[in-house]
Design an enzyme around this catalytic site. Structure first.
Site, PDB file in Angstrom:
ATOM      1  N   LYS A  30       0.678  -1.488  -0.222  1.00 51.11           N
ATOM      2  CA  LYS A  30      -0.237  -0.250  -0.036  1.00 51.11           C
ATOM      3  C   LYS A  30       1.104   1.002  -0.422  1.00 51.11           C
ATOM      4  O   LYS A  30       0.658   1.920  -0.613  1.00 51.11           O
ATOM      5  CB  LYS A  30      -1.231   0.299   1.283  1.00 51.11           C
ATOM      6  CG  LYS A  30      -1.435  -1.062   1.442  1.00 51.11           C
ATOM      7  CD  LYS A  30      -2.943  -0.844   2.477  1.00 51.11           C
ATOM      8  CE  LYS A  30      -2.298  -1.150   3.597  1.00 51.11           C
ATOM      9  NZ  LYS A  30      -1.434  -2.063   4.008  1.00 51.11           N
ATOM     10  N   ARG A  75      -9.903   1.225   8.551  1.00 55.25           N
ATOM     11  CA  ARG A  75      -9.765  -0.180   8.550  1.00 55.25           C
ATOM     12  C   ARG A  75     -11.705  -1.225   9.570  1.00 55.25           C
ATOM     13  O   ARG A  75     -10.299  -2.546   9.803  1.00 55.25           O
ATOM     14  CB  ARG A  75      -8.785  -0.469   9.686  1.00 55.25           C
ATOM     15  CG  ARG A  75      -6.640  -0.620   8.885  1.00 55.25           C
ATOM     16  CD  ARG A  75      -6.124  -0.538   9.775  1.00 55.25           C
ATOM     17  NE  ARG A  75      -4.462  -1.150   9.453  1.00 55.25           N
ATOM     18  CZ  ARG A  75      -3.335  -0.530   8.899  1.00 55.25           C
ATOM     19  NH1 ARG A  75      -3.573   0.448   8.437  1.00 55.25           N
ATOM     20  NH2 ARG A  75      -2.774  -1.940   8.459  1.00 55.25           N
ATOM     21  N   ARG A 111      11.443  -5.434   5.626  1.00 53.27           N
ATOM     22  CA  ARG A 111      11.608  -3.906   5.209  1.00 53.27           C
ATOM     23  C   ARG A 111      11.984  -3.186   5.704  1.00 53.27           C
ATOM     24  O   ARG A 111      12.134  -3.302   6.729  1.00 53.27           O
ATOM     25  CB  ARG A 111       9.322  -3.786   5.667  1.00 53.27           C
ATOM     26  CG  ARG A 111       9.384  -2.038   5.989  1.00 53.27           C
ATOM     27  CD  ARG A 111       7.860  -2.229   5.372  1.00 53.27           C
ATOM     28  NE  ARG A 111       7.072  -2.366   6.503  1.00 53.27           N
ATOM     29  CZ  ARG A 111       5.241  -2.647   6.659  1.00 53.27           C
ATOM     30  NH1 ARG A 111       4.721  -1.525   5.619  1.00 53.27           N
ATOM     31  NH2 ARG A 111       5.498  -2.812   8.248  1.00 53.27           N
ATOM     32  N   ARG A 142      10.908  -1.163  11.131  1.00 52.15           N
ATOM     33  CA  ARG A 142      10.296  -1.029  12.503  1.00 52.15           C
ATOM     34  C   ARG A 142       9.574  -2.164  13.405  1.00 52.15           C
ATOM     35  O   ARG A 142       9.617  -3.516  12.822  1.00 52.15           O
ATOM     36  CB  ARG A 142       8.213  -1.061  11.290  1.00 52.15           C
ATOM     37  CG  ARG A 142       8.658   0.180  10.730  1.00 52.15           C
ATOM     38  CD  ARG A 142       6.837   0.433   9.541  1.00 52.15           C
ATOM     39  NE  ARG A 142       5.664  -0.396  10.717  1.00 52.15           N
ATOM     40  CZ  ARG A 142       4.913  -0.127  10.016  1.00 52.15           C
ATOM     41  NH1 ARG A 142       5.089   0.618   8.595  1.00 52.15           N
ATOM     42  NH2 ARG A 142       3.538  -0.621  10.513  1.00 52.15           N
ATOM     43  N   ARG A 188      -1.304  -9.379  13.447  1.00 51.80           N
ATOM     44  CA  ARG A 188      -1.935  -8.276  12.834  1.00 51.80           C
ATOM     45  C   ARG A 188      -2.010  -8.573  11.212  1.00 51.80           C
ATOM     46  O   ARG A 188      -3.327  -8.499  10.672  1.00 51.80           O
ATOM     47  CB  ARG A 188      -0.630  -7.355  11.724  1.00 51.80           C
ATOM     48  CG  ARG A 188      -0.234  -6.214  12.679  1.00 51.80           C
ATOM     49  CD  ARG A 188       0.682  -6.006  12.734  1.00 51.80           C
ATOM     50  NE  ARG A 188       1.787  -5.156  11.355  1.00 51.80           N
ATOM     51  CZ  ARG A 188       3.020  -5.021  10.724  1.00 51.80           C
ATOM     52  NH1 ARG A 188       3.203  -5.585  11.346  1.00 51.80           N
ATOM     53  NH2 ARG A 188       2.941  -4.068   9.356  1.00 51.80           N
TER      54      ARG A 188
HETATM   55  P1  ADP Z   1       1.015  -1.521   7.491  1.00 50.90           P
HETATM   56  O1  ADP Z   1       1.687  -1.193   6.854  1.00 50.90           O
HETATM   57  O2  ADP Z   1       1.875  -2.727   7.847  1.00 50.90           O
HETATM   58  O3  ADP Z   1      -0.304  -2.436   6.992  1.00 50.90           O
HETATM   59  P2  ADP Z   1       0.437   1.057   9.357  1.00 50.90           P
HETATM   60  O4  ADP Z   1       1.440   1.637   8.787  1.00 50.90           O
HETATM   61  O5  ADP Z   1      -0.164   1.122   7.817  1.00 50.90           O
HETATM   62  O6  ADP Z   1       0.885  -0.634   8.874  1.00 50.90           O
HETATM   63  O7  ADP Z   1       0.030   0.642  10.352  1.00 50.90           O
HETATM   64  C1  ADP Z   1       0.854   0.083  11.512  1.00 50.90           C
HETATM   65  C2  ADP Z   1      -0.343   0.094  12.553  1.00 50.90           C
HETATM   66  O8  ADP Z   1      -0.606   0.830  12.714  1.00 50.90           O
HETATM   67  C3  ADP Z   1      -1.199  -1.032  12.277  1.00 50.90           C
HETATM   68  O9  ADP Z   1      -0.992  -2.566  12.869  1.00 50.90           O
HETATM   69  C4  ADP Z   1      -2.243  -0.561  13.520  1.00 50.90           C
HETATM   70  O10 ADP Z   1      -1.726  -0.811  14.450  1.00 50.90           O
HETATM   71  C5  ADP Z   1      -1.858   1.143  13.901  1.00 50.90           C
HETATM   72  N1  ADP Z   1      -2.923   1.862  12.146  1.00 50.90           N
HETATM   73  C6  ADP Z   1      -2.669   1.735  10.980  1.00 50.90           C
HETATM   74  N2  ADP Z   1      -3.876   2.290  11.008  1.00 50.90           N
HETATM   75  C7  ADP Z   1      -4.815   2.573  11.689  1.00 50.90           C
HETATM   76  C8  ADP Z   1      -6.239   2.345  11.054  1.00 50.90           C
HETATM   77  N3  ADP Z   1      -6.452   2.811  10.515  1.00 50.90           N
HETATM   78  N4  ADP Z   1      -6.941   2.157  12.282  1.00 50.90           N
HETATM   79  C9  ADP Z   1      -6.679   1.383  13.624  1.00 50.90           C
HETATM   80  N5  ADP Z   1      -5.320   1.105  13.619  1.00 50.90           N
HETATM   81  C10 ADP Z   1      -4.236   1.269  12.573  1.00 50.90           C
HETATM   82  P1  ADP Z   2       2.564  -1.500   3.926  1.00 52.18           P
HETATM   83  O1  ADP Z   2       2.204  -0.659   2.643  1.00 52.18           O
HETATM   84  O2  ADP Z   2       0.920  -2.941   2.442  1.00 52.18           O
HETATM   85  O3  ADP Z   2       2.530  -2.634   4.375  1.00 52.18           O
HETATM   86  P2  ADP Z   2       5.087  -2.080   2.279  1.00 52.18           P
HETATM   87  O4  ADP Z   2       4.321  -0.131   0.807  1.00 52.18           O
HETATM   88  O5  ADP Z   2       5.210  -1.060   3.229  1.00 52.18           O
HETATM   89  O6  ADP Z   2       3.436  -2.572   1.944  1.00 52.18           O
HETATM   90  O7  ADP Z   2       5.635  -2.972   1.633  1.00 52.18           O
HETATM   91  C1  ADP Z   2       5.604  -4.222   2.000  1.00 52.18           C
HETATM   92  C2  ADP Z   2       7.752  -4.135   1.829  1.00 52.18           C
HETATM   93  O8  ADP Z   2       7.097  -4.947   0.724  1.00 52.18           O
HETATM   94  C3  ADP Z   2       8.056  -3.451   1.743  1.00 52.18           C
HETATM   95  O9  ADP Z   2       9.827  -3.675   1.987  1.00 52.18           O
HETATM   96  C4  ADP Z   2       8.479  -2.962  -0.407  1.00 52.18           C
HETATM   97  O10 ADP Z   2       9.200  -2.309  -0.687  1.00 52.18           O
HETATM   98  C5  ADP Z   2       8.199  -4.071  -0.001  1.00 52.18           C
HETATM   99  N1  ADP Z   2       7.173  -4.764  -1.538  1.00 52.18           N
HETATM  100  C6  ADP Z   2       6.170  -3.630  -1.518  1.00 52.18           C
HETATM  101  N2  ADP Z   2       5.775  -3.498  -3.017  1.00 52.18           N
HETATM  102  C7  ADP Z   2       6.527  -4.671  -3.290  1.00 52.18           C
HETATM  103  C8  ADP Z   2       6.318  -5.477  -4.509  1.00 52.18           C
HETATM  104  N3  ADP Z   2       5.076  -4.928  -6.000  1.00 52.18           N
HETATM  105  N4  ADP Z   2       6.861  -7.187  -4.950  1.00 52.18           N
HETATM  106  C9  ADP Z   2       8.279  -6.947  -3.563  1.00 52.18           C
HETATM  107  N5  ADP Z   2       8.537  -6.262  -2.884  1.00 52.18           N
HETATM  108  C10 ADP Z   2       7.533  -5.293  -2.288  1.00 52.18           C
END
Ligand code: ADP
Ligand code: ADP
Ligand code: ZN
Length: 219
Positions: free
Chosen positions: A13, A88, A127, A160, A171
């Site tokens: 994302k 979410r 990551r 992280r 998660r």
């Molecule tokens: P990821 O990229 O791994 O999906 P995020 O960076 O979006 O994770 O979120 C990290 C953490 O922040 C989540 O596991 C949750 O604890 C909190 N968080 C982020 N967005 C939301 C949301 N919309 N509602 C509740 N918790 C959230």
């Molecule tokens: P999210 O915000 O959904 O948690 P991230 O954008 O942070 O996901 O991506 C999670 C991890 O996967 C990061 O280390 C990123 O560099 C890697 N990544 C993202 N997109 C791809 C892809 N299409 N193929 C391989 N690795 C990816």
């Protein structure tokens, strides 16, 4: 244009959002990034959010909805926003609809980036994030030019706290239970699009961009 990007943790994302906001001139609103900034600044809200984040749980809806509402009310959002990682839960989706109505903003698309669980684990455990500007990398799939150093700003990369195997598993459970129900919510509104995220970053981006160009053309 206003869009929501959703998908399980690690689907890409944030990576797609970074590119999409440039391509379509949108304001990037990532609730995860907002919480991480608050933690870095040592605010009360950050301290509270961290308790939940470290466990892999969701931060309570009141807190999340409050910060999104405040952000969406700022004038720069009038040109279009990309919501990344929000909503979410069904409660958040309903609260968002009220906020959007008040602000006269309509969502044009909800894009879900989908990736299977084994691959999510590979992505999340590899990551790395820039401490300074927040750019995301992957040790194998998207490495920086110089090991542990951000290409954009020279900042140091870190892992992280919540990207450990146990927290990631929690998660993923939370995603299935609390977030997947909003797919149906947006399908009913005719806004939902699922994209195969198990491809290269460029291919996923091309797919989402094509879709958004079509929507823009219609509007
Ligand atoms: P990821 O990229 O791994 O999906 P995020 O960076 O979006 O994770 O979120 C990290 C953490 O922040 C989540 O596991 C949750 O604890 C909190 N968080 C982020 N967005 C939301 C949301 N919309 N509602 C509740 N918790 C959230
Ligand atoms: P999210 O915000 O959904 O948690 P991230 O954008 O942070 O996901 O991506 C999670 C991890 O996967 C990061 O280390 C990123 O560099 C890697 N990544 C993202 N997109 C791809 C892809 N299409 N193929 C391989 N690795 C990816
Ligand atoms: Zn950086």
């Amino acid at each position: 244009m206003n869009i929501i990007v959703m998908g399980p943790p690690g689907a890409g994302k944030g990576t797609q959002a970074e590119r999409l906001v440039k391509e379509f001139s949108l304001v990037h609103i990532s609730t995860g990034d907002m919480f991480r900034s608050a933690i870095k600044e040592g605010t009360e809200m950050g301290r509270k959010a961290k308790e939940y984040m470290d466990k892999g749980a969701l931060v309570p809806d009141e807190i999340v909805v409050g910060i999104v509402k405040e952000r969406l009310s700022k004038p720069d959002c009038a040109g279009g926003v990309l919501l990344d990682g929000f909503p979410r839960t069904i409660q958040q989706a309903e609260a968002l609809d009220e906020v959007l109505q008040d602000l006269n903003i309509t969502i044009n698309a909800v894009v879900s980036v989908d990736v299977e669980e084994d691959e999510l684990l590979n992505r999340l455990t590899g990551r790395r994030v820039c401490r300074n500007c927040g750019t995301t990398y992957h040790i194998k799939f998207n490495p920086p030019k110089v090991r542990n150093i951000c290409d954009h700003c020279g900042g140091e990369l870190y892992q992280r706290d919540d990207d450990t195997v146990e927290t990631v598993k929690e998660r993923l459970k939370v995603y299935k239970k609390q977030t997947m129900p909003i797919i149906d919510y947006y399908q009913r509104k005719g806004l939902f699009l699922s994209v195969d995220g198990a491809r290269s970053i460029d291919d996923v981006f091309a797919d989402i961009s094509d879709h958004l160009e079509k929507i823009k053309g219609r509007g």
